[in-house]
Design a protein around this motif. Structure first.
Motif, short mmCIF file in Angstrom:
data_model
loop_
_atom_site.label_atom_id
_atom_site.label_comp_id
_atom_site.label_asym_id
_atom_site.label_seq_id
_atom_site.Cartn_x
_atom_site.Cartn_y
_atom_site.Cartn_z
N CYS A 37 41.50 43.22 39.55
CA CYS A 37 40.87 42.41 40.18
C CYS A 37 39.49 43.41 40.92
CB CYS A 37 41.46 40.91 41.01
SG CYS A 37 40.07 40.23 41.89
N GLY B 42 37.29 41.91 42.58
CA GLY B 42 36.72 41.04 43.68
C GLY B 42 37.64 41.57 44.63
N CYS B 43 38.87 41.78 44.49
CA CYS B 43 39.71 42.58 46.10
C CYS B 43 40.97 43.36 45.46
CB CYS B 43 41.02 40.54 46.60
SG CYS B 43 41.69 40.53 45.42
N CYS C 32 40.68 35.39 39.97
CA CYS C 32 42.15 35.64 40.62
C CYS C 32 43.07 35.01 41.10
CB CYS C 32 41.58 36.72 41.46
SG CYS C 32 41.78 37.67 42.89
N GLU D 244 44.48 35.50 44.01
CA GLU D 244 43.96 36.26 45.90
C GLU D 244 42.79 35.54 46.07
OE1 GLU D 244 46.87 37.31 46.59
OE2 GLU D 244 48.33 36.99 45.32
N CYS D 245 41.77 35.90 46.10
CA CYS D 245 40.17 35.85 46.06
C CYS D 245 39.47 34.99 45.56
CB CYS D 245 40.01 37.17 46.09
SG CYS D 245 39.59 38.10 44.90
N GLU E 90 37.98 34.88 43.09
CA GLU E 90 36.79 36.21 41.92
C GLU E 90 36.72 35.15 40.25
OE1 GLU E 90 34.85 38.75 42.47
OE2 GLU E 90 34.18 38.98 40.49
ZN LIG Z 1 40.39 38.53 43.47
#
Ligand SMILES: [Zn+2]
Length: 580
Positions: free
Chosen positions: A15, A17-18, A34, A36-37, A39
């Motif tokens: 990712c 982003g993270c 994503c 998780e984050c 993105e």
């Molecule tokens: Zn992410």
């Protein structure tokens, strides 16, 4: 911003982003957002279409156009080689994929841009394909949905790529007139000429979560202002806060939002009296069109001949010469009785744009132009002729006022480009330019534009969608500054002279390409050596071009103006031959 290159054989991607390592199939199931984050990774056009339209409903529109390299552009790599590489790496023919489809059962015409293809840049083919998609929407009386992803105009096609902003905008204007919904979905990133035209002059503007949109890019603004940019500058939430988009939408909600909007506007359609479609020009009107064309004065051959020998970079320096007459100089020397009108009525008066009523050989006209200056103090006070959104809105106000009063509009274009600043972006620079371009394509009064010095990209075009476009012999008109072009396509900015030659920004070149209708010859040395003689020549050219326009009915003026800007996509194969 993007996740790792999505190749099918890759099982994992990281990712942007993270930095989480994600299982690709899981990521794809999550629409490339994503888990998780949050993105939103960039999507190619085919995947975007797959996510948005009803399964089985996609009907691609033709995507093949005559091969063209309209200005034979070469930087360190010839343009055709760049095109070939982009095709090989994306599997696409161009930077846009166009289709008809249904979304939640609602038929739409769609054009989806693909940033992977030469940065989603707007060239003649992209402009032509989007225009045809809009025309298809008009034919079938269905809404148009545009998904934008672009760095801006395609500099390898010079001023012809700039013209695409007008071509697509007027197709959108035709949909507005027919009462058909136009929607743009801004995705990351949307900048430059695309932001300043069809990305923002649609009825509804949706921004995908995390998308950035602006006229000038962050790097350019940082360079010019020398300041750090505010947190979240130009992101979807920033745009929402500054009133520039209707909503910010998470990718997983995008299709649902489109369905709801299409349903809401579709529901009223059958009961509403439909606006009659614009009929094709009748035989009589076509005859009149020919008459109008015949009434045009011939171009001045001397100017084409003499200027051709001058090197493009010398012309650039001439166009920027501090002694060159400014708009206020011409208002004094070419026109009489100028009364300046100020303000955008929204909170500002931009000093880089001057405008007001004046007389030209006894006839009342509205004159609007960029104002530079001769001294450093003047230049600073006028922001070097770089208009803010307030300047573009002042110009728009005066254009509309002129149309209401039945006054022809004369514009004098002399700007390095629109203001590249934080405040300009906060106040909607892209949308302000886009609004002017759109308004000019429908303005029911004669519009005559003259490029008097620098015609810098979208900021220039915002005053130059006209019935006749004239250009002083040593003026330049370009999609990007030679320095900007060199910084992107050559190893460094010192290649500006080569870039100037490659861009075909001189008056004779643009006359041959049809971007300019007539070259106004300057005195033997140049305009700054003999401003009085330059004024006489400009005045004669203005009168010769304006008088025939005064007899053309407004509806026909608008039709002819649209034909003028429609031809830049379709006729490019023929134009190419003309450059040689
Ligand atoms: Zn992410």
């Amino acid at each position: 911003m993007t996740a790792t290159a999505p190749r099918e054989e890759q099982l994992w991607s990281r990712c942007a982003g993270c930095a989480s390592l994600l299982y690709r199939k899981r990521l794809r199931r999550n629409l490339d957002v994503c888990p998780e984050c949050g993105e939103h990774a960039r999507l190619g056009a085919p995947e975007r279409l797959r996510q948005l339209v009803d399964p089985g409903s996609l009907r691609p529109l033709a995507d093949r156009l005559p091969e063209a390299d309209p200005i034979d552009f070469v930087d360190v790599v010839p343009y055709p080689h760049r095109l070939t590489a982009a095709r090989a790496s994306t599997g696409l023919v161009e930077a846009v994929v166009c289709a008809t489809a249904t979304i939640g059962g609602h038929p739409v015409a769609m054009a989806v841009m693909d940033f992977r293809f030469l940065g989603g840049s707007l060239g003649c083919a992209v402009g032509e394909l989007i225009t045809r998609t809009a025309e298809r929407a008009l034919d079938e009386r269905i809404p148009l949905v545009l998904v934008t992803a672009s760095g801006g105009a395609r500099m390898q096609e010079g001023a012809l790529s700039l013209m695409q902003m007008a071509t697509v905008s007027q197709a959108i204007a035709a949909l507005h007139e027919a009462g058909l919904l136009t929607v743009s979905v801004l995705t990351d990133p949307t900048y430059g000429g695309v932001a300043a035209s069809f990305a923002t002059n649609t009825d509804l503007v949706l921004a995908e979560s995390g998308a950035r949109m602006g006229f000038a890019g962050p790097r350019v603004i940082r360079q010019v202002t020398g300041r750090a940019l505010p947190e979240g500058f130009q992101t979807a939430d920033f745009l929402l806060r500054h009133g520039q988009v209707d909503m910010v939408v998470q990718r997983r909600s995008l299709r649902g939002r489109l369905v709801a909007l299409l349903a809401a506007t579709h529901a009223g359609a059958p009961t509403r009296p439909s606006v009659p479609r614009q009929e094709p020009a009748s035989h009589r009107e076509r005859l009149a069109d020919d008459d109008a064309a015949a009434a045009r004065p011939p171009a001045t051959p001397a100017a084409d001949g003499t200027a051709a020998v001058r090197d493009a970079w010398d012309t650039v320096r001439m166009a920027r010469h501090p002694g060159r007459p400014t708009t206020l100089d011409y208002l004094d020397s070419v026109f009489d009785g100028f009364v300046e009108l100020h303000g955008d009525r929204l909170g500002a008066d931009c000093p880089a744009i001057v405008g007001g009523v004046a007389r030209l050989a006894g006839r009342h006209v509205m004159v609007i132009g960029h104002q530079k200056g001769h001294t450093t103090a003047e230049l600073v006070a006028r922001n070097f002729g770089m208009a803010s959104p307030a300047g573009h809105r002042k110009a728009l106000r005066l254009m509309r006022l002129a149309a209401r009063l039945g006054l022809p509009v004369v514009t004098l274009v002399d700007t390095p480009g629109a203001d590249p600043g934080v405040s300009a972006e906060e106040h909607g620079q892209a949308a302000a330019i886009a609004e002017n371009i759109l308004a000019l394509t429908v303005l029911p009064t004669p519009v005559l534009a003259v490029i008097t010095g620098e015609g810098g990209s979208g900021g220039a075009l915002a005053l130059a969608v006209a019935d006749r476009v004239l250009m002083l012999e040593n003026a330049v008109y370009s999609v990007i500054s030679p320095e900007g072009c060199a910084a992107i396509l050559w190893p460094d900015r010192s290649a500006a002279p080569q870039a100037a030659r490659a861009l075909r920004l001189s008056a004779p070149d643009l006359r041959r390409l049809g971007v300019v209708d007539e070259v106004v010859p300057e005195p033997p040395a140049a305009a700054h050596d003999d401003p009085a003689e330059t004024a006489l020549r400009l005045r004669a050219a203005l009168l010769a071009n304006l008088l025939p326009l005064l007899d053309v009915p407004p509806a026909m003026l608008v039709r002819l103006r649209r034909q003028r800007f429609r031809r830049f996509g379709a006729a490019r194969a023929g134009q190419r031959a003309g450059v040689r």
